[in-house]
Design a protein around this motif. Sequence first.
Motif, PDB file in Angstrom:
ATOM      1  N   LYS A  30      -9.965 -48.683 -30.151  1.00  9.69           N
ATOM      2  CA  LYS A  30     -10.048 -48.567 -31.609  1.00  9.69           C
ATOM      3  C   LYS A  30      -9.800 -49.911 -32.286  1.00  9.69           C
ATOM      4  CE  LYS A  30      -8.655 -43.701 -31.920  1.00  9.69           C
ATOM      5  NZ  LYS A  30      -7.647 -42.738 -32.466  1.00  9.69           N
ATOM      6  N   ASP A  36     -12.495 -45.139 -35.594  1.00 16.81           N
ATOM      7  CA  ASP A  36     -11.591 -44.067 -35.219  1.00 16.81           C
ATOM      8  C   ASP A  36     -12.274 -43.070 -34.287  1.00 16.81           C
ATOM      9  OD1 ASP A  36      -9.105 -42.782 -35.302  1.00 16.81           O
ATOM     10  OD2 ASP A  36      -9.831 -41.364 -36.815  1.00 16.81           O
ATOM     11  N   ALA A 296     -11.244 -46.887 -38.483  1.00 23.40           N
ATOM     12  CA  ALA A 296      -9.820 -46.722 -38.147  1.00 23.40           C
ATOM     13  C   ALA A 296      -8.952 -47.455 -39.160  1.00 23.40           C
ATOM     14  CB  ALA A 296      -9.554 -47.258 -36.739  1.00 23.40           C
ATOM     15  N   VAL A 301      -3.338 -48.579 -36.370  1.00 23.64           N
ATOM     16  CA  VAL A 301      -3.782 -48.771 -34.990  1.00 23.64           C
ATOM     17  C   VAL A 301      -2.939 -49.825 -34.283  1.00 23.64           C
ATOM     18  CG1 VAL A 301      -5.672 -49.644 -33.556  1.00 23.64           C
ATOM     19  CG2 VAL A 301      -6.125 -47.949 -35.335  1.00 23.64           C
TER      20      VAL A 301
END
Length: 332
Positions: A30, A36, A296, A301
């Motif tokens: 990611k 995502d 994302a 992340v």
Amino acid sequence: MSRVSENSSSAALNFSLGKAKSKLEDLQMKGATLKDISRPSDNPISNVEALSITSNMSDNKQYQRNADYALLHLNVTEKSLEQLTDLLVKAKEIAISQSSDFYNADVRKNIANEVNQLRNLALSIANKRVGQKYIFSGYSTLTQPFDVAGKYNGDKGHTTVEVAKDFFLPLNLNGHEIFYSSDDTSDKNIHPLKEIKEPDTSKPVENKRELASTEGENFHKRDNIFAQLESLSVALETNDAVLIQNLLEEFDDSISRLITLRTRVGSITSSVMNSKSRLESENIEGATRKSKLVDADIAEVFSDITKHQSVLKTTYQSSQGLMNQNLMDFLR
């Protein structure tokens, strides 16, 4: 008392390490792709919606290209109508100035040369092209619409283009509606034979000769811009002031018709531009929605990557004693 075997402990350790590695790999993927959703199974519902948005945005891009193509044709058409209007205004000014008895035959013959050049310019405008296609020939875009004599060789079709879903607009005008009078110039008087009462059929009548048929197509007089310019040129060369005066009303009708057509082209251009603006707005909204579904959260992340790296490191340290055992440790 139950006893945990060494194989069970090793399997549990490998499972924990594999799970931590797998989660870290997903987070690293990611972070690398900034997406995502890397495969449909990650979030099937969001993936379907994202694919639908992508398809709509692709369609909108094609509609925008169609709109740009239509604007190109409409701008050339509007410019041509503007030039043709200015040309007729110039011809009308000549007719007004030469309709009086102030000028003699020699002056009018010299002015006739200018009118001939105006006709040649009108013919050039009538055969204008965009690329290899004639813009005033209707559907027959590869056929030259007007010949040297001013005869129209095209058709009365209007090419349409889809500038939005199920929204079609014409992008051209045919030469017939531009250069020819919009009024029906056929004889509007009732045919005199239609007023004759039908004969009494009760009595036999011997026909002496056959009557010619009176039915058929109406005759149309040659009323177009080229004919008007030619008539003006002939009137100037023959010093016919009356004919010059009669042409003034025809020039007014042609100029009024061109203004009406320019208004129509302007309204179509406005519709195309509004449609293009609406498509751009839809693309922005679609991109925003797609970003929320697919992209994302960068901060989240990388925060999760740091956390799972610590988890994996702790797992390695806690299992170090079991992983480093050898045969001598079991023989002691």
